[in-house]
Motif scaffolding. Structure first.
Motif, PDB file in Angstrom:
ATOM      1  N   TRP A 163       0.851  -1.221  -0.073  1.00  0.00           N
ATOM      2  CA  TRP A 163      -0.144  -0.114   0.015  1.00  0.00           C
ATOM      3  C   TRP A 163       0.960   1.409  -0.085  1.00  0.00           C
ATOM      4  O   TRP A 163       1.818   1.448   0.516  1.00  0.00           O
ATOM      5  N   LYS A 164       0.488   2.397  -0.552  1.00  0.00           N
ATOM      6  CA  LYS A 164       1.146   3.705  -0.619  1.00  0.00           C
ATOM      7  C   LYS A 164       0.430   4.862  -0.584  1.00  0.00           C
ATOM      8  O   LYS A 164      -1.044   4.600  -0.898  1.00  0.00           O
ATOM      9  N   SER A 165       0.915   6.024  -0.217  1.00  0.00           N
ATOM     10  CA  SER A 165       0.335   7.284  -0.132  1.00  0.00           C
ATOM     11  C   SER A 165      -0.106   7.566  -1.603  1.00  0.00           C
ATOM     12  O   SER A 165       0.550   7.140  -2.656  1.00  0.00           O
ATOM     13  N   ILE A 166      -1.481   8.322  -1.725  1.00  0.00           N
ATOM     14  CA  ILE A 166      -1.666   8.695  -2.947  1.00  0.00           C
ATOM     15  C   ILE A 166      -1.082  10.086  -3.183  1.00  0.00           C
ATOM     16  O   ILE A 166      -0.687  10.168  -4.355  1.00  0.00           O
ATOM     17  N   ALA A 167      -0.838  10.844  -2.320  1.00  0.00           N
ATOM     18  CA  ALA A 167      -0.155  12.043  -2.553  1.00  0.00           C
ATOM     19  C   ALA A 167       0.834  12.421  -1.284  1.00  0.00           C
ATOM     20  O   ALA A 167       0.569  11.543  -0.169  1.00  0.00           O
ATOM     21  N   LEU A 168       1.570  13.299  -1.295  1.00  0.00           N
ATOM     22  CA  LEU A 168       2.301  13.737  -0.105  1.00  0.00           C
ATOM     23  C   LEU A 168       1.449  13.953   1.081  1.00  0.00           C
ATOM     24  O   LEU A 168       0.519  14.899   0.623  1.00  0.00           O
ATOM     25  N   GLU A 169       1.469  13.483   2.093  1.00  0.00           N
ATOM     26  CA  GLU A 169       0.476  13.777   3.134  1.00  0.00           C
ATOM     27  C   GLU A 169       0.903  14.881   4.174  1.00  0.00           C
ATOM     28  O   GLU A 169       2.106  15.078   4.319  1.00  0.00           O
ATOM     29  N   TYR A 205       5.448  16.605   6.026  1.00  0.00           N
ATOM     30  CA  TYR A 205       4.728  16.234   5.110  1.00  0.00           C
ATOM     31  C   TYR A 205       5.374  14.801   5.055  1.00  0.00           C
ATOM     32  O   TYR A 205       6.489  14.242   5.452  1.00  0.00           O
ATOM     33  N   GLU A 206       4.549  13.710   4.724  1.00  0.00           N
ATOM     34  CA  GLU A 206       4.977  12.232   4.715  1.00  0.00           C
ATOM     35  C   GLU A 206       4.669  11.567   3.513  1.00  0.00           C
ATOM     36  O   GLU A 206       3.495  11.673   2.908  1.00  0.00           O
ATOM     37  N   ARG A 207       5.433  10.774   3.101  1.00  0.00           N
ATOM     38  CA  ARG A 207       5.128   9.510   2.167  1.00  0.00           C
ATOM     39  C   ARG A 207       5.295   8.268   2.773  1.00  0.00           C
ATOM     40  O   ARG A 207       6.097   7.810   3.380  1.00  0.00           O
ATOM     41  N   ARG A 208       4.075   7.241   2.571  1.00  0.00           N
ATOM     42  CA  ARG A 208       3.927   6.036   3.514  1.00  0.00           C
ATOM     43  C   ARG A 208       3.889   4.953   2.536  1.00  0.00           C
ATOM     44  O   ARG A 208       3.249   4.965   1.207  1.00  0.00           O
ATOM     45  N   LEU A 209       4.532   3.987   2.691  1.00  0.00           N
ATOM     46  CA  LEU A 209       4.854   2.701   1.910  1.00  0.00           C
ATOM     47  C   LEU A 209       4.313   1.366   3.116  1.00  0.00           C
ATOM     48  O   LEU A 209       5.297   1.522   4.100  1.00  0.00           O
ATOM     49  N   TRP A 210       3.359   0.508   3.103  1.00  0.00           N
ATOM     50  CA  TRP A 210       3.050  -0.380   4.011  1.00  0.00           C
ATOM     51  C   TRP A 210       2.850  -1.754   3.089  1.00  0.00           C
ATOM     52  O   TRP A 210       2.240  -1.600   2.106  1.00  0.00           O
ATOM     53  N   ASN A 211       3.685  -2.754   3.515  1.00  0.00           N
ATOM     54  CA  ASN A 211       3.453  -4.049   2.925  1.00  0.00           C
ATOM     55  C   ASN A 211       3.359  -5.175   3.956  1.00  0.00           C
ATOM     56  O   ASN A 211       3.991  -5.284   5.072  1.00  0.00           O
ATOM     57  N   PHE A 212       2.030  -5.747   3.698  1.00  0.00           N
ATOM     58  CA  PHE A 212       1.518  -6.712   4.552  1.00  0.00           C
ATOM     59  C   PHE A 212       1.891  -7.832   4.112  1.00  0.00           C
ATOM     60  O   PHE A 212       1.286  -8.153   2.886  1.00  0.00           O
ATOM     61  N   ILE A 213       2.923  -8.435   4.272  1.00  0.00           N
ATOM     62  CA  ILE A 213       3.326  -9.987   3.959  1.00  0.00           C
ATOM     63  C   ILE A 213       2.328 -11.153   4.042  1.00  0.00           C
ATOM     64  O   ILE A 213       1.966 -12.016   3.174  1.00  0.00           O
ATOM     65  N   ILE A 241     -10.389  -0.843   6.353  1.00  0.00           N
ATOM     66  CA  ILE A 241     -10.284  -0.907   4.815  1.00  0.00           C
ATOM     67  C   ILE A 241     -11.522  -0.699   4.440  1.00  0.00           C
ATOM     68  O   ILE A 241     -12.923  -1.451   4.785  1.00  0.00           O
ATOM     69  N   ARG A 242     -12.000   0.001   3.184  1.00  0.00           N
ATOM     70  CA  ARG A 242     -13.252   0.306   2.735  1.00  0.00           C
ATOM     71  C   ARG A 242     -12.896   0.403   1.315  1.00  0.00           C
ATOM     72  O   ARG A 242     -12.234   1.012   0.687  1.00  0.00           O
ATOM     73  N   ASN A 243     -13.554  -0.693   0.416  1.00  0.00           N
ATOM     74  CA  ASN A 243     -13.337  -0.995  -0.982  1.00  0.00           C
ATOM     75  C   ASN A 243     -11.973  -1.283  -1.087  1.00  0.00           C
ATOM     76  O   ASN A 243     -11.506  -1.869  -0.224  1.00  0.00           O
ATOM     77  N   ASN A 244     -11.180  -0.627  -1.944  1.00  0.00           N
ATOM     78  CA  ASN A 244      -9.778  -0.846  -2.030  1.00  0.00           C
ATOM     79  C   ASN A 244      -8.747   0.113  -1.162  1.00  0.00           C
ATOM     80  O   ASN A 244      -7.817   0.544  -1.936  1.00  0.00           O
ATOM     81  N   TYR A 245      -9.342   0.584  -0.186  1.00  0.00           N
ATOM     82  CA  TYR A 245      -8.380   1.754   0.636  1.00  0.00           C
ATOM     83  C   TYR A 245      -8.237   1.201   1.897  1.00  0.00           C
ATOM     84  O   TYR A 245      -9.228   0.802   2.468  1.00  0.00           O
ATOM     85  N   LEU A 246      -6.947   1.512   2.191  1.00  0.00           N
ATOM     86  CA  LEU A 246      -6.689   0.969   3.637  1.00  0.00           C
ATOM     87  C   LEU A 246      -6.414   2.503   4.338  1.00  0.00           C
ATOM     88  O   LEU A 246      -5.583   3.329   3.914  1.00  0.00           O
ATOM     89  N   TYR A 247      -7.124   2.754   5.734  1.00  0.00           N
ATOM     90  CA  TYR A 247      -6.969   3.870   6.481  1.00  0.00           C
ATOM     91  C   TYR A 247      -6.295   3.332   7.602  1.00  0.00           C
ATOM     92  O   TYR A 247      -6.407   2.344   8.291  1.00  0.00           O
ATOM     93  N   MET A 248      -5.487   4.357   8.120  1.00  0.00           N
ATOM     94  CA  MET A 248      -4.689   4.353   9.595  1.00  0.00           C
ATOM     95  C   MET A 248      -5.467   5.586  10.291  1.00  0.00           C
ATOM     96  O   MET A 248      -6.332   6.254   9.569  1.00  0.00           O
ATOM     97  N   ALA A 262      -6.004  10.333   5.729  1.00  0.00           N
ATOM     98  CA  ALA A 262      -6.170  10.038   4.013  1.00  0.00           C
ATOM     99  C   ALA A 262      -5.561   8.505   3.859  1.00  0.00           C
ATOM    100  O   ALA A 262      -4.737   8.214   4.513  1.00  0.00           O
ATOM    101  N   PRO A 263      -6.270   7.976   3.056  1.00  0.00           N
ATOM    102  CA  PRO A 263      -5.933   6.320   2.797  1.00  0.00           C
ATOM    103  C   PRO A 263      -4.856   6.404   1.935  1.00  0.00           C
ATOM    104  O   PRO A 263      -4.534   7.100   1.335  1.00  0.00           O
ATOM    105  N   LEU A 264      -4.534   4.887   2.280  1.00  0.00           N
ATOM    106  CA  LEU A 264      -3.527   4.316   1.338  1.00  0.00           C
ATOM    107  C   LEU A 264      -4.229   3.495   0.156  1.00  0.00           C
ATOM    108  O   LEU A 264      -5.231   2.819   0.443  1.00  0.00           O
ATOM    109  N   ILE A 265      -3.568   3.388  -1.052  1.00  0.00           N
ATOM    110  CA  ILE A 265      -4.219   2.704  -2.001  1.00  0.00           C
ATOM    111  C   ILE A 265      -3.103   1.405  -2.487  1.00  0.00           C
ATOM    112  O   ILE A 265      -1.915   1.731  -2.168  1.00  0.00           O
ATOM    113  N   PRO A 266      -3.514   0.287  -3.135  1.00  0.00           N
ATOM    114  CA  PRO A 266      -2.483  -0.557  -3.403  1.00  0.00           C
ATOM    115  C   PRO A 266      -1.551  -0.071  -4.436  1.00  0.00           C
ATOM    116  O   PRO A 266      -1.884   0.894  -5.357  1.00  0.00           O
ATOM    117  N   SER A 267      -0.182  -0.497  -4.269  1.00  0.00           N
ATOM    118  CA  SER A 267       0.902   0.310  -4.888  1.00  0.00           C
ATOM    119  C   SER A 267       0.680  -0.014  -6.368  1.00  0.00           C
ATOM    120  O   SER A 267       0.984   0.789  -7.042  1.00  0.00           O
TER     121      SER A 267
END
Ligand SMILES: *[C@@H]1O[C@H](CO)[C@@H](O)[C@H](O)[C@H]1NC(C)=O
Ligand SMILES: *[C@@H]1O[C@H](CO)[C@@H](O)[C@H](O)[C@H]1NC(C)=O
Length: 420
Positions: free
Chosen positions: A37-43, A57-65, A173-180, A201-206
């Protein structure tokens, strides 16, 4: 034919039940989270500095193996260009689910145990100096040099030697959006005792890149929807001393045409409350400004101009508050009565009869979501253009055009097939 029909019928029932699910169970979250999962834009992330809240400002990348193992990379920047990094956090470990949020149905509090790796890189001389000043042995910080801190002491984070870092956050998670989650408008970190009270603001699949809309396509899309908040939003407000406070609001936007908007903002005393304190209704013009691809491809800057402003107090306390120091040409407010404050002086909301409220914002639409610009972290309006933000707000959803739209078409085809 007979056999096909019953198979279809079962399939149909499954589809109907899938499309009616609103919030996720923990098992569904676990099934869906396994992805990158990745940020859509700089947060835009607030940083509380005592007497002032500063933007970072942040850019996030989360990978759930798997549903219990994660790795993440969070880059922190000091300006909106996204090229001047302050810090990079890279970690991996174990996620454990702590229980459902008591304010957001279907969201779960999670513990992130960074017990595999935790690497921090400092990218500025200032930070290196600060970290070295309070570092009591164990590490000598060097600019741009990744430092493994998995088990080392880091006084800047109150982390002791031999201790893994443990963090808490919401997962939704709602639809294909991951929220923290967000705890408040000051950027405070969540803990087990102080879990997030809103979504960020949500993350979207990479790999989920979509073709950006043109300005004409964006205009066409927004008018078709009724866009509402997914949950109560944690938004920066101002108290009477001018300090940033956390407010809880929901928004509902419609666009009667591509150059006008209506907005209903409801304010709540807290994240879990269902009765609003007041509703504000705004009707105005939407003036398209320029391409905002610097934020995210397909976004457009636009100015919102307030033409009409209505206020409905929903509690006796609010009625009393508003009726104190009532400007001369206003009738007293009454409970649940919509008051027309258009072209009136009403300092509590910054309204005056001679000036129109304007905000320099942005619009970005993808799938069944609409984003405006993130609110400035100082709680003041994004006006003039120098004050607009280059990040996305919480998203607004048009549930009518979620994936269920495709199901409806499919339903028709299926019903049709049953009879042939
Ligand atoms: C991390 O923690 C989990 C559960 O607490 C444990 O199963 C795992 O072995 C740990 N990994 C390391 C590298 O310590
Ligand atoms: C509210 O007041 C404005 C300005 O006086 C007026 O133009 C508008 O029609 C009023 N709205 C309603 C619903 O009466």
């Amino acid at each position: 034919m007979e056999n096909y029909s019953s198979t279809y019928l079962i399939f149909l029932l499954v589809i109907i039940s899938i499309s009616q699910i609103q919030s996720q169970t923990l098992d569904e979250i676990k099934a869906q989270i396994v992805n990158e999962w990745k940020s859509i834009a700089l947060e835009l992330v607030p940083l509380d500095q005592g007497n002032q809240v500063q933007p970072t400002y942040e850019r996030r990348l989360w990978n759930f193996i798997s549903d219990s193992e994660f790795s993440m990379k969070i880059e922190v920047f000091n300006d909106r260009s996204g090229s001047n990094r302050l810090q990079t956090f890279e970690g991996s470990g174990i996620i454990t689910y702590q229980g459902e949020s008591n304010v957001i149905q279907g969201a779960f509090l999670c513990q992130f145990h960074l017990n595999k790796t935790f690497i921090l890189t400092l990218h500025t001389d200032d930070l290196v100096l600060q970290f070295n000043q309070i570092q009591n042995g164990g590490i000598t910080w060097t600019k741009d040099k990744p430092q493994d801190i998995t088990l080392l002491p880091v006084p800047a984070f109150n982390k002791l030697a031999g201790q893994y870092l443990i963090a808490y956050d919401l997962i939704y998670i709602r639809n294909n959006y991951l929220y923290m989650g967000d705890v408040d408008a000051l950027g405070n970190m969540a803990s087990i005792d102080e879990p997030p009270r809103g979504l960020c603001a949500p993350l979207i699949p990479s790999n989920d890149d979509i073709t950006p809309l043109t300005l004409d396509e964006l205009k066409e899309e927004i008018v078709k929807g009724v866009w509402t908040s997914l949950a109560k939003e944690v938004r920066p407000g101002l108290n009477s001393e001018g300090q940033v406070t956390t407010s809880f609001q929901t928004r509902k936007f419609t666009f009667p045409d591509d150059s006008s908007f209506t907005l209903i903002v409801s304010s709540y005393p807290g994240p879990g409350q269902t009765e609003s304190l007041m509703d504000i209704e705004i009707i105005g013009d939407l003036i398209w400004e320029e391409d905002a691809s610097a934020v995210v491809p397909g976004a457009q800057f636009a100015q919102f101009v307030v033409n009409e402003f209505y206020l409905t107090p929903k509690t006796d306390q609010m009625v009393q508050n508003f009726n104190q120091n009532l400007p001369q040409d206003l009738d007293p407010f009454q409970l649940n009565q919509k008051a027309n404050l258009t072209k009136k002086d009403f300092p509590a909301f910054g309204l005056s009869k001679d000036t129109q409220i304007k905000e320099n914002d942005l619009l970005y639409q993808r799938e069944n979501r609409l984003y405006l610009g993130a609110r400035p972290v100082d709680g003041r309006r994004p006006f003039p253009t120098e004050r607009r933000t280059y990040s996305l707000s919480d998203d607004l959803i048009d549930p009518e055009r979620s994936a269920s739209f495709a199901y409806i078409i499919m339903l028709n085809i299926l019903i049709f097939s049953i009879w042939i």
